[in-house]
Scaffold this motif. Structure first.
Motif, PDB file in Angstrom:
ATOM      1  N   LEU A 157       0.831  -1.206   0.000  1.00  0.00           N
ATOM      2  CA  LEU A 157       0.000   0.000   0.000  1.00  0.00           C
ATOM      3  C   LEU A 157       0.867   1.258   0.000  1.00  0.00           C
ATOM      4  O   LEU A 157       0.554   2.248  -0.674  1.00  0.00           O
ATOM      5  CB  LEU A 157      -0.918   0.020   1.217  1.00  0.00           C
ATOM      6  N   ARG A 158       1.959   1.217   0.745  1.00  0.00           N
ATOM      7  CA  ARG A 158       2.857   2.374   0.813  1.00  0.00           C
ATOM      8  C   ARG A 158       3.467   2.647  -0.563  1.00  0.00           C
ATOM      9  O   ARG A 158       3.608   3.804  -0.972  1.00  0.00           O
ATOM     10  CB  ARG A 158       3.944   2.106   1.849  1.00  0.00           C
ATOM     11  N   MET A 166       2.127   1.992  -3.433  1.00  0.00           N
ATOM     12  CA  MET A 166       1.092   2.565  -4.289  1.00  0.00           C
ATOM     13  C   MET A 166       0.862   4.039  -3.977  1.00  0.00           C
ATOM     14  O   MET A 166       0.623   4.847  -4.871  1.00  0.00           O
ATOM     15  CB  MET A 166      -0.207   1.775  -4.124  1.00  0.00           C
ATOM     16  N   ALA A 167       0.928   4.392  -2.684  1.00  0.00           N
ATOM     17  CA  ALA A 167       0.656   5.775  -2.282  1.00  0.00           C
ATOM     18  C   ALA A 167       1.814   6.704  -2.613  1.00  0.00           C
ATOM     19  O   ALA A 167       1.609   7.830  -3.098  1.00  0.00           O
ATOM     20  CB  ALA A 167       0.350   5.826  -0.793  1.00  0.00           C
ATOM     21  N   LYS A 168       3.044   6.243  -2.363  1.00  0.00           N
ATOM     22  CA  LYS A 168       4.203   7.114  -2.516  1.00  0.00           C
ATOM     23  C   LYS A 168       4.799   7.085  -3.915  1.00  0.00           C
ATOM     24  O   LYS A 168       5.519   8.004  -4.316  1.00  0.00           O
ATOM     25  CB  LYS A 168       5.276   6.736  -1.492  1.00  0.00           C
ATOM     26  N   GLN A 169       4.531   6.007  -4.662  1.00  0.00           N
ATOM     27  CA  GLN A 169       5.092   5.875  -6.005  1.00  0.00           C
ATOM     28  C   GLN A 169       3.983   5.491  -6.976  1.00  0.00           C
ATOM     29  O   GLN A 169       3.864   4.328  -7.384  1.00  0.00           O
ATOM     30  CB  GLN A 169       6.210   4.831  -6.018  1.00  0.00           C
ATOM     31  N   PRO A 170       3.152   6.464  -7.359  1.00  0.00           N
ATOM     32  CA  PRO A 170       2.044   6.162  -8.273  1.00  0.00           C
ATOM     33  C   PRO A 170       2.494   5.522  -9.580  1.00  0.00           C
ATOM     34  O   PRO A 170       1.731   4.778 -10.208  1.00  0.00           O
ATOM     35  CB  PRO A 170       1.406   7.533  -8.510  1.00  0.00           C
ATOM     36  N   LEU A 219      -8.125  -1.025  -6.232  1.00  0.00           N
ATOM     37  CA  LEU A 219      -7.229   0.130  -6.163  1.00  0.00           C
ATOM     38  C   LEU A 219      -7.987   1.453  -6.184  1.00  0.00           C
ATOM     39  O   LEU A 219      -7.466   2.479  -5.734  1.00  0.00           O
ATOM     40  CB  LEU A 219      -6.230   0.084  -7.328  1.00  0.00           C
ATOM     41  N   LEU A 224     -10.433   3.386  -1.639  1.00  0.00           N
ATOM     42  CA  LEU A 224      -9.471   3.602  -0.563  1.00  0.00           C
ATOM     43  C   LEU A 224     -10.095   3.509   0.825  1.00  0.00           C
ATOM     44  O   LEU A 224      -9.401   3.670   1.822  1.00  0.00           O
ATOM     45  CB  LEU A 224      -8.818   4.987  -0.732  1.00  0.00           C
ATOM     46  N   ILE A 273      -8.765   0.804   3.574  1.00  0.00           N
ATOM     47  CA  ILE A 273      -7.836   0.019   2.764  1.00  0.00           C
ATOM     48  C   ILE A 273      -6.793  -0.705   3.620  1.00  0.00           C
ATOM     49  O   ILE A 273      -6.346  -1.798   3.270  1.00  0.00           O
ATOM     50  CB  ILE A 273      -7.168   0.891   1.677  1.00  0.00           C
ATOM     51  N   GLU A 274      -6.407  -0.129   4.763  1.00  0.00           N
ATOM     52  CA  GLU A 274      -5.474  -0.857   5.624  1.00  0.00           C
ATOM     53  C   GLU A 274      -6.126  -2.108   6.193  1.00  0.00           C
ATOM     54  O   GLU A 274      -5.488  -3.158   6.296  1.00  0.00           O
ATOM     55  CB  GLU A 274      -4.957   0.044   6.748  1.00  0.00           C
TER      56      GLU A 274
END
Length: 541
Positions: free
Chosen positions: A434-435, A437-441, A472, A475, A478-479
């Motif tokens: 998940l990280r 996906m969030a930080k590196q689109p 995806l 959201l 999502i966690e």
């Protein structure tokens, strides 16, 4: 001889098979640009299949390492004694470049060739691959300090295994370890309490207690400690340049479920000397490169364990009779074996694809780097999570014989959970996905582009790709849903690769069961249309 003493219907030992003669492995090797390494791989696979080498694996696990903290007169020595065949296994691994060959060879496909060899050789004995993997992974992290890399990298990449506690500059080759987790933090490395204080000579003095340090007999370690600028990465040799021993004290060896041939220790840094790698305060970012490479080995090692298990299950079923027929000819056993084979091939095809991404990413391909970031995190979660259930089912194919140590299956079963725990348990891997996906689109874009290459080839896969997009796009919570999201990504990736590159029977069975939902909970629940004979024929040793 009385008839009660006759031995009948027992299975001969599986010796002499080439562990690299694996259709999915060899197809992946060629497809990902490392066909030039096939002859070397097959030579290593043939060696791995010999009775002698399999005996090495048995003996090092039945005779685990022993810690000697002091010599006979009371001097602190912090040595670990291993069975001699541990060093034989390490020698073969290092000589064949499993530890660091890609860092000294700039040919296309070097990471793929190395991963394929790791896959074949680790089926014999998984414990010694821990220091092999950490040495492979340490080099890119070490490059954040060019001066240290200039001295240490040639020794870490050398093709000679030179065991012994000596000053690194006097040795023909080095092994690297990694020491991050602490008793109060585990995967939460920012909770570490180890501290590093700058010294006038440019080094740091490090004080702390590390809870789990595998391969404590390594020559050098990468570790995390809090410096004045924040959590930072350091290199610590066991022997300092002046020949004195660094103050890295081995407190005890862990009594582990599996991986018993490999030593894992609690260690204390008692004013130990270390050198900064990267910038102060950027320790996690520096060492994450090491973590990403070890994650590739977690995937590859889990795939290797699956291959080991299903081949031995098939070998047993081929030679064992019950109720008037060989087990392999009985429909329900064919279902079980074919299901295990599908899982094994799905793990192998994605491991080789990720190894190819590593090659291209290291060559500067930004798109492949983005794909690897997300694909590796999701695959590490899923493939490693599948290994224990796969090992249990493969063991059960041998019945009571599989529960006996001599079969080798209990060792496989004990080893199977390790990769899911190493470098972060399932939750950590899922949340890291998940990280990413969030930080590196761009990693999401690259991942979707990979799936799209198989779009339209199978309606069940198309539906799975649609589910990925749906997951995806949502959201909410999502966690809480992280495991389901990551599982969906990993299965879609495996399905897309099998549809594009795999055997049609395997791809069809995977899509029908894993993606189409025509599957039960346990292995052995493939739908009636699955071509079990064709699937099983692909894995026959």
């Amino acid at each position: 001889m009385p008839t009660t003493h006759e031995v009948t219907n027992q299975v001969p030992p599986l010796y002499g098979n080439n562990l690299a003669e694996d259709k999915s492995l060899l197809e992946g090797l060629r497809r990902e640009g490392a066909g030039w390494a096939e002859d070397d791989l097959l030579r290593l696979g043939a060696l791995a299949g010999t009775e002698q080498v399999q005996e090495w694996g048995r003996l090092v696990n039945e005779n685990p390492p022993k810690l000697r903290t002091h010599d006979r007169v009371g001097n602190r020595i912090d040595e670990v004694d291993f069975h001699p065949h541990w060093h034989d296994l390490m020698t073969v691994a290092v000589t064949n470049g499993l530890h660091a060959a890609p860092w000294r060879d700039d040919r296309q496909g070097t990471h793929v060739a190395r991963a394929a060899k790791f896959y074949a050789w680790s089926q014999i004995e998984a414990g010694h691959t821990c220091p092999i993997s950490m040495t492979y992974s340490a080099v890119p992290a070490l490059r954040h300090n060019p001066a240290l890399a200039k001295f240490y990298e040639p020794l870490l990449a050398a093709s000679e295994y030179d065991y012994g506690l000596r000053e690194p500059g006097t040795k023909r080759g080095l092994i690297a370890g990694m020491s991050m987790t602490e008793k109060q933090g585990g995967s939460d490395v920012r909770a570490n309490t180890t501290h590093a204080t700058p010294a006038q000579d440019g080094s740091y003095r490090i004080i702390g207690h590390k809870w789990f340090t595998s391969a404590p007999m390594s020559d050098v370690f990468l570790t995390l400690a809090h410096a004045p600028g924040g959590l930072s990465c350091f290199l610590l040799p066991r022997v300092l340049p002046d020949g004195s021993r660094n103050r890295i004290l081995l407190q005890r060896l862990k009594d582990k479920l599996g991986n018993r041939s490999n030593a894992s220790a609690e260690i204390e840094y008692d004013d130990a000397v270390g050198w900064l790698v990267g910038e102060e305060g950027r320790g996690v970012r520096t060492i994450i490169e090491m973590v990403n490479n070890t994650r590739l080995d977690c995937v590859t090692g889990s795939a290797a364990g699956m291959r080991y298990g299903v081949v031995r299950a098939l070998h047993h079923a081929t030679h064992r009779s019950a109720f008037g027929a060989h087990l392999v000819d009985q429909p329900l056993m064919r279902n079980v074996l074919a299901d295990l084979a599908v899982e094994s091939e799905a793990a192998t095809v994605v491991a080789m694809r990720l190894a190819g991404a590593s090659d291209r990413a290291n060559a500067g391909d930004a798109n492949e780097e983005a794909f690897r970031r997300l694909g590796l995190a999701a695959t590490k979660y899923w493939v490693c999570k599948r290994a224990p259930s796969h090992a249990a089912e493969a063991l059960e194919c041998l019945g009571g014989n599989g529960y006996v140590e001599e079969s080798g299956m209990p060792r496989l079963f004990r080893e199977s959970p390790l990769s899911s725990i190493w470098e972060g348990s399932g939750n950590v891997a899922a949340l890291d996905t998940l990280r990413a996906m969030a930080k590196q689109p761009d990693s999401v874009e690259a991942f979707n582009a990979e799936l799209e290459l198989a779009s339209g080839a199978d309606p069940r896969l198309d539906d799975a790709i649609a589910r990925v997009r749906k997951e995806l796009a949502d959201l909410s919570d999502i966690e809480f849903r992280a495991r389901k999201v990551v599982e969906t990504l990993a299965l879609a990736l495996q399905g897309s690769l099998l549809v594009r590159h795999g055997d049609p029977a395997v791809a069809d069975a995977f899509c029908a069961s894993r993606l189409g939902g025509d599957w039960g909970v346990a292995f052995g629940t493939l739908p009636s249309g699955a071509d079990s004979r064709a699937i099983i024929d692909r894995i026959a040793p």
